[in-house]
Scaffold this motif. Structure first.
Motif, PDB file in Angstrom:
ATOM      1  N   CYS A 263      45.795 -27.510  24.102  1.00 59.08           N
ATOM      2  CA  CYS A 263      44.369 -27.506  24.335  1.00 59.08           C
ATOM      3  C   CYS A 263      43.951 -27.049  25.760  1.00 59.08           C
ATOM      4  O   CYS A 263      44.553 -27.695  26.606  1.00 59.08           O
ATOM      5  N   PRO A 264      43.334 -26.126  26.004  1.00 56.23           N
ATOM      6  CA  PRO A 264      42.216 -25.572  25.051  1.00 56.23           C
ATOM      7  C   PRO A 264      43.153 -24.743  23.988  1.00 56.23           C
ATOM      8  O   PRO A 264      43.983 -24.014  24.477  1.00 56.23           O
ATOM      9  N   ASN A 265      42.533 -24.568  22.962  1.00 59.89           N
ATOM     10  CA  ASN A 265      43.152 -23.719  21.839  1.00 59.89           C
ATOM     11  C   ASN A 265      42.156 -22.705  21.331  1.00 59.89           C
ATOM     12  O   ASN A 265      41.023 -23.036  21.325  1.00 59.89           O
ATOM     13  N   PRO A 266      42.518 -21.412  21.138  1.00 58.01           N
ATOM     14  CA  PRO A 266      41.464 -20.584  20.629  1.00 58.01           C
ATOM     15  C   PRO A 266      40.604 -21.052  19.584  1.00 58.01           C
ATOM     16  O   PRO A 266      39.468 -20.638  19.435  1.00 58.01           O
ATOM     17  N   LYS A 267      41.200 -21.938  18.525  1.00 61.89           N
ATOM     18  CA  LYS A 267      40.318 -22.345  17.384  1.00 61.89           C
ATOM     19  C   LYS A 267      39.230 -23.326  18.118  1.00 61.89           C
ATOM     20  O   LYS A 267      38.236 -23.685  17.293  1.00 61.89           O
ATOM     21  N   ALA A 268      39.412 -23.825  19.252  1.00 63.53           N
ATOM     22  CA  ALA A 268      38.384 -24.697  19.722  1.00 63.53           C
ATOM     23  C   ALA A 268      37.099 -24.110  20.147  1.00 63.53           C
ATOM     24  O   ALA A 268      36.252 -24.745  20.296  1.00 63.53           O
ATOM     25  N   ASP A 269      37.120 -22.956  20.496  1.00 55.84           N
ATOM     26  CA  ASP A 269      36.086 -21.929  20.682  1.00 55.84           C
ATOM     27  C   ASP A 269      35.299 -22.424  22.103  1.00 55.84           C
ATOM     28  O   ASP A 269      34.113 -22.682  21.939  1.00 55.84           O
ATOM     29  N   MET A 270      35.980 -22.698  23.001  1.00 50.82           N
ATOM     30  CA  MET A 270      35.584 -23.161  24.200  1.00 50.82           C
ATOM     31  C   MET A 270      34.988 -21.901  24.972  1.00 50.82           C
ATOM     32  O   MET A 270      35.749 -20.736  25.107  1.00 50.82           O
ATOM     33  N   GLN A 271      33.839 -22.159  25.788  1.00 46.31           N
ATOM     34  CA  GLN A 271      33.391 -21.002  26.795  1.00 46.31           C
ATOM     35  C   GLN A 271      34.323 -21.186  27.866  1.00 46.31           C
ATOM     36  O   GLN A 271      34.723 -22.231  28.186  1.00 46.31           O
ATOM     37  N   LEU A 272      34.420 -20.184  28.661  1.00 46.07           N
ATOM     38  CA  LEU A 272      35.351 -20.102  29.762  1.00 46.07           C
ATOM     39  C   LEU A 272      35.002 -21.087  30.863  1.00 46.07           C
ATOM     40  O   LEU A 272      35.594 -21.738  31.796  1.00 46.07           O
ATOM     41  N   TRP A 273      33.612 -21.436  31.088  1.00 46.57           N
ATOM     42  CA  TRP A 273      32.853 -22.184  32.139  1.00 46.57           C
ATOM     43  C   TRP A 273      33.314 -23.811  31.401  1.00 46.57           C
ATOM     44  O   TRP A 273      33.420 -24.661  32.402  1.00 46.57           O
ATOM     45  N   ASN A 274      33.689 -23.862  30.293  1.00 45.18           N
ATOM     46  CA  ASN A 274      33.828 -25.275  29.870  1.00 45.18           C
ATOM     47  C   ASN A 274      35.222 -25.608  29.472  1.00 45.18           C
ATOM     48  O   ASN A 274      35.372 -26.557  28.866  1.00 45.18           O
ATOM     49  N   THR A 275      36.153 -24.959  30.150  1.00 46.15           N
ATOM     50  CA  THR A 275      37.696 -25.214  29.965  1.00 46.15           C
ATOM     51  C   THR A 275      38.348 -26.191  31.037  1.00 46.15           C
ATOM     52  O   THR A 275      37.544 -26.383  31.873  1.00 46.15           O
ATOM     53  N   HIS A 276      39.498 -26.698  30.670  1.00 45.33           N
ATOM     54  CA  HIS A 276      40.155 -27.464  31.548  1.00 45.33           C
ATOM     55  C   HIS A 276      41.668 -26.982  31.590  1.00 45.33           C
ATOM     56  O   HIS A 276      42.079 -26.333  30.811  1.00 45.33           O
ATOM     57  N   PRO A 277      42.578 -27.719  32.305  1.00 43.29           N
ATOM     58  CA  PRO A 277      43.780 -27.344  32.548  1.00 43.29           C
ATOM     59  C   PRO A 277      44.474 -27.432  31.073  1.00 43.29           C
ATOM     60  O   PRO A 277      44.074 -28.295  30.180  1.00 43.29           O
ATOM     61  N   ARG A 278      45.563 -26.510  30.872  1.00 39.98           N
ATOM     62  CA  ARG A 278      46.101 -26.475  29.442  1.00 39.98           C
ATOM     63  C   ARG A 278      47.059 -27.921  29.399  1.00 39.98           C
ATOM     64  O   ARG A 278      47.734 -28.070  30.299  1.00 39.98           O
ATOM     65  N   VAL A 279      46.873 -28.392  28.346  1.00 41.61           N
ATOM     66  CA  VAL A 279      47.910 -29.712  27.935  1.00 41.61           C
ATOM     67  C   VAL A 279      48.545 -29.516  26.594  1.00 41.61           C
ATOM     68  O   VAL A 279      47.882 -29.057  25.793  1.00 41.61           O
ATOM     69  N   TYR A 280      49.388 -30.121  26.711  1.00 42.86           N
ATOM     70  CA  TYR A 280      50.560 -30.094  25.543  1.00 42.86           C
ATOM     71  C   TYR A 280      50.122 -31.508  24.685  1.00 42.86           C
ATOM     72  O   TYR A 280      50.094 -32.461  25.211  1.00 42.86           O
ATOM     73  N   LEU A 281      49.778 -31.148  23.105  1.00 40.44           N
ATOM     74  CA  LEU A 281      49.500 -32.371  22.558  1.00 40.44           C
ATOM     75  C   LEU A 281      50.656 -32.523  21.624  1.00 40.44           C
ATOM     76  O   LEU A 281      50.898 -31.652  20.634  1.00 40.44           O
ATOM     77  N   ASP A 282      51.058 -33.673  21.161  1.00 32.44           N
ATOM     78  CA  ASP A 282      52.359 -33.897  19.991  1.00 32.44           C
ATOM     79  C   ASP A 282      51.434 -34.316  18.803  1.00 32.44           C
ATOM     80  O   ASP A 282      51.050 -35.461  18.606  1.00 32.44           O
ATOM     81  N   VAL A 283      51.431 -33.244  17.918  1.00 31.35           N
ATOM     82  CA  VAL A 283      50.535 -33.498  16.583  1.00 31.35           C
ATOM     83  C   VAL A 283      51.419 -33.820  15.495  1.00 31.35           C
ATOM     84  O   VAL A 283      51.110 -34.484  14.755  1.00 31.35           O
ATOM     85  N   ALA A 284      52.788 -33.579  15.677  1.00 33.65           N
ATOM     86  CA  ALA A 284      53.525 -33.644  14.336  1.00 33.65           C
ATOM     87  C   ALA A 284      53.971 -35.180  14.416  1.00 33.65           C
ATOM     88  O   ALA A 284      54.229 -35.804  13.136  1.00 33.65           O
ATOM     89  N   HIS A 285      54.132 -36.006  15.241  1.00 39.15           N
ATOM     90  CA  HIS A 285      54.596 -37.262  15.391  1.00 39.15           C
ATOM     91  C   HIS A 285      53.664 -37.969  14.522  1.00 39.15           C
ATOM     92  O   HIS A 285      53.950 -38.834  13.679  1.00 39.15           O
TER      93      HIS A 285
END
Length: 68
Positions: A21-43
């Motif tokens: 996150c941010p992910n292209p599917k999240a449809d965030m505007q450039l001004w509204n983004t944040h640092p890229r973080v890894y999220l463990d969704v499989a667990h």
């Protein structure tokens, strides 16, 4: 504020079961983004971004384990 929920297919996560996150599917505007973080969704089948609160959820958690 409504919570964004992004549903992911097994093919859209890393081999380790993560999403970013941010992910292209999240449809965030450039001004509204944040640092890229890894999220463990499989667990657990889903994970929530600590910055923006977007929830990333596997559509079918069993499909991840079958595909990887």
């Amino acid at each position: 504020m409504s919570q964004n929920i992004i549903e992911l297919n097994a093919s859209e996560v890393t081999p380790e079961g993560g999403a970013f996150c941010p992910n292209p599917k999240a449809d965030m505007q450039l001004w509204n983004t944040h640092p890229r973080v890894y999220l463990d969704v499989a667990h657990s089948g889903e994970a929530k971004c600590p910055y923006c609160g977007t929830v990333y959820r596997l559509k079918d958690p069993s499909s991840f384990h079958a595909a990887h």
